[in-house]
Design an enzyme around this catalytic site. Structure first.
Site, PDB file in Angstrom:
ATOM      1  N   HIS B 138       0.808  -1.214   0.000  1.00  0.00           N
ATOM      2  CA  HIS B 138       0.000   0.000   0.000  1.00  0.00           C
ATOM      3  C   HIS B 138       0.848   1.273   0.000  1.00  0.00           C
ATOM      4  CE1 HIS B 138      -3.564   2.477   0.964  1.00  0.00           C
ATOM      5  NE2 HIS B 138      -2.744   3.164   1.746  1.00  0.00           N
ATOM      6  N   HIS B 191      -1.151   2.735  -8.158  1.00  0.00           N
ATOM      7  CA  HIS B 191      -1.954   2.133  -9.214  1.00  0.00           C
ATOM      8  C   HIS B 191      -2.092   3.084 -10.387  1.00  0.00           C
ATOM      9  CE1 HIS B 191      -4.994   4.806  -7.536  1.00  0.00           C
ATOM     10  NE2 HIS B 191      -5.756   4.585  -8.591  1.00  0.00           N
TER      11      HIS B 191
END
Lengths: 363, 363
Positions: B138, B191
């Site tokens: 993350h 992302h």
């Protein structure tokens, strides 16, 4: 109601300042600018982007411009507080931007070449950037100023359009207002700007090309057909005998209002007095509807007059105002990321009819 | 280094998920999505803007998408934490966006009509929107992931370009990354996204038109001439045998880096393996230079692959990556207000050479 009285003066670095007054003999231009500003700042150059077929201004001097300065430079001067406006009070004042993207040279320059050869072409960024101050009340907002002031502002924009069109180095005049910290406004004093571009802007060229194709295919004017279609449709926000305000069928911004005069004019210099007088209350209604869409939140917006170019393809252009906003919900703004900013692929998150209904219900 | 192993699975609402693995037999697609997501969300329609000659997606369903949700939907699933990725770990995962701007219908739709008549034309917003997760970590950033991962991501983007190009309802494939809260990124997990547009985007059409005119006038390819000119110039940021990264002569964004392969390819599906392997370290160098330009401030950016359209004018297009940033100073971002956003009149505040020099000195 239609007359205004223009006084013209100068600032310490040689820039021009104009006062638009409703009464004669105000004497505002007689106040001298007592600051020591040094040399005036000129814009840089415009470079031709061979891949996008458009001109880009390169203006390194602007990076030193103030970011929310402590003292407001748009307030009237008084005592030791010396601002961009030497007079102690004013109605509408227009002056050349101290940090211009275009212009500021001692002589107006030539328009860029019509045809470009080679990978690197640049010419001086001629043209002109002006600031239009709507009121000497720092805390006012255009929506609060009343119809007489709005009409005076439009008359000032029309006078500036005529004056800039006559210079010879300006291809298109764009009077606009940016409002709200959400879109980067650095001065909260109510004001707009006028850009006199040395080229016809990319967006305007697209509109002119679309009208050219539409006329060839149908024999009708595209703007006439848009207005006729929208007036019959579900997205009219406000209207009177002279103007129609609507959210367009293919709106790109979450809130978007186009304000068309009901007859065709190329630019503000052609707009009859009665149209200006009728515009003011209608536009104030549009602004109030926008500010009421999300209670307690002023709507950030960009609003500007789309005008026909000064010369090239002038007969294909049409005067109208477009107001757009990035507000997409209570406390939410739409960011223009890769799809919109890079590819021109827009997504409307609310739906134009939903957004129009919110404005229609917000008064 | 060139192989990857693809596993294909499904999510609870019928969307597709793909895992791109460097090792065979990882078994990630065998993990089921245990969430109750209800019906899948489809995009709305695209409307034709007669004035701007472009399609606009109207996608009211997206307004309910999360704004920085508490739990990260891109992290691997584990225990009671059920996310968009059912597997407990992964390298690169690609799945259909739950709130798509394009696509999500049960059947791929048709491309929009080539010619539009009338003021109001709409067709379903066919196409496809995908999310590309770069890592299951993350807190990572693409710049930290290393060249092997970057190469795997590019291979995933190439595989997706091939797959989306074969569907029949997609005209252009755009893999991109938005990074930074300054441009509205709502998920901080590293992302990117892929948009499969049902139309050729307005910006790409301009590039293709420019190349068409350039070829007719000179007999040479415009992208070849740009690359040759920039390689001789002062704005090259990084280069190796296969790639050249430069700030273009007429840059519009304060920081702008174009990364061209030194040979001509239409899109990622044509890119040879050795070009992908050579891209990874060069792009990581570009990203590190960007992050070091203002010490202590990650640079917000939009970076994407410009690819030739799937069919129309494919021979005029050329693969390259463009990275642009709104950072214009320490703690300062450039807002795109009326001139840029509404008129397409751009102003570069730093000067392209100054910006290029900052990146060249930042490592």
């Amino acid at each position: 109601m239609s007359a205004f009285h223009l006084e013209t003066g100068g600032l310490a670095d040689g820039r021009q300042i104009l006062y638009f007054n409703t009464t004669p003999g105000a004497g505002r231009a007689s106040f001298a600018d007592k600051r020591d500003l040094g040399d005036r700042v000129s814009a840089g150059e415009i470079r031709y982007d061979v891949l996008r077929d458009e001109w880009v201004a390169v203006s390194a001097g602007r990076s030193s411009r103030p970011l929310l300065p402590v003292a407001c430079p748009l307030c009237p001067s008084g005592g030791d507080d010396l601002t961009e406006v030497p007079a102690p009070d004013y109605e509408v004042a227009v002056f050349e931007n101290r940090f211009p993207s275009f212009g500021g040279f001692s002589e107006p320059g030539p328009l860029p070449p019509a045809a470009v050869a080679g990978m690197e072409t640049a010419v001086p960024a001629s043209g002109r950037c002006e600031v239009v101050v709507f009121s000497d009340d720092h805390d006012a907002s255009l929506a609060d100023l009343g119809p007489e002031r709005v009409a005076l502002i439009v008359r000032a924009q029309a006078q500036r359009t005529a004056a800039l069109s006559a210079r010879g180095d300006i291809a298109q005049v764009f009077p606009f207002e940016n409002r709200g910290v959400e879109i980067g406004v650095t001065l909260h004093h109510p004001h707009g700007q006028i850009y006199g571009y040395p080229y016809v802007t990319p967006q305007t060229r697209r509109h002119l090309d679309a009208n050219r194709r539409h006329r060839a295919a149908t024999g009708r004017d595209l703007f006439d057909d848009i207005l006729e279609s929208e007036r019959r449709g579900p997205r009219v926000i406000a209207e009177n005998d002279h103007w129609t305000a609507f959210t367009p069928y293919a709106a790109r911004w979450p809130f978007e209002v186009h304000v068309y005069p009901n007859a065709r004019f190329a630019d503000l210099t052609e707009l009859p007095e009665e149209y200006i007088d009728a515009f003011a209350p209608l536009y104030l209604e549009v602004l109030k509807r926008c500010d009421n869409a999300y209670p307690g939140e002023q709507m950030p917006y960009m609003a500007g007059w789309h005008q026909a170019p000064v010369a090239e393809d002038r007969e294909l252009g049409r005067l109208r105002l477009e107001l757009v906003s990035i507000r997409r919900g209570a406390g939410k703004v739409k960011f223009l990321a890769s799809s919109e900013s890079v590819m021109g692929g827009w997504v409307h998150d609310l739906g134009p009819e939903t957004a129009a209904d919110m404005l229609k219900g917000a008064l």
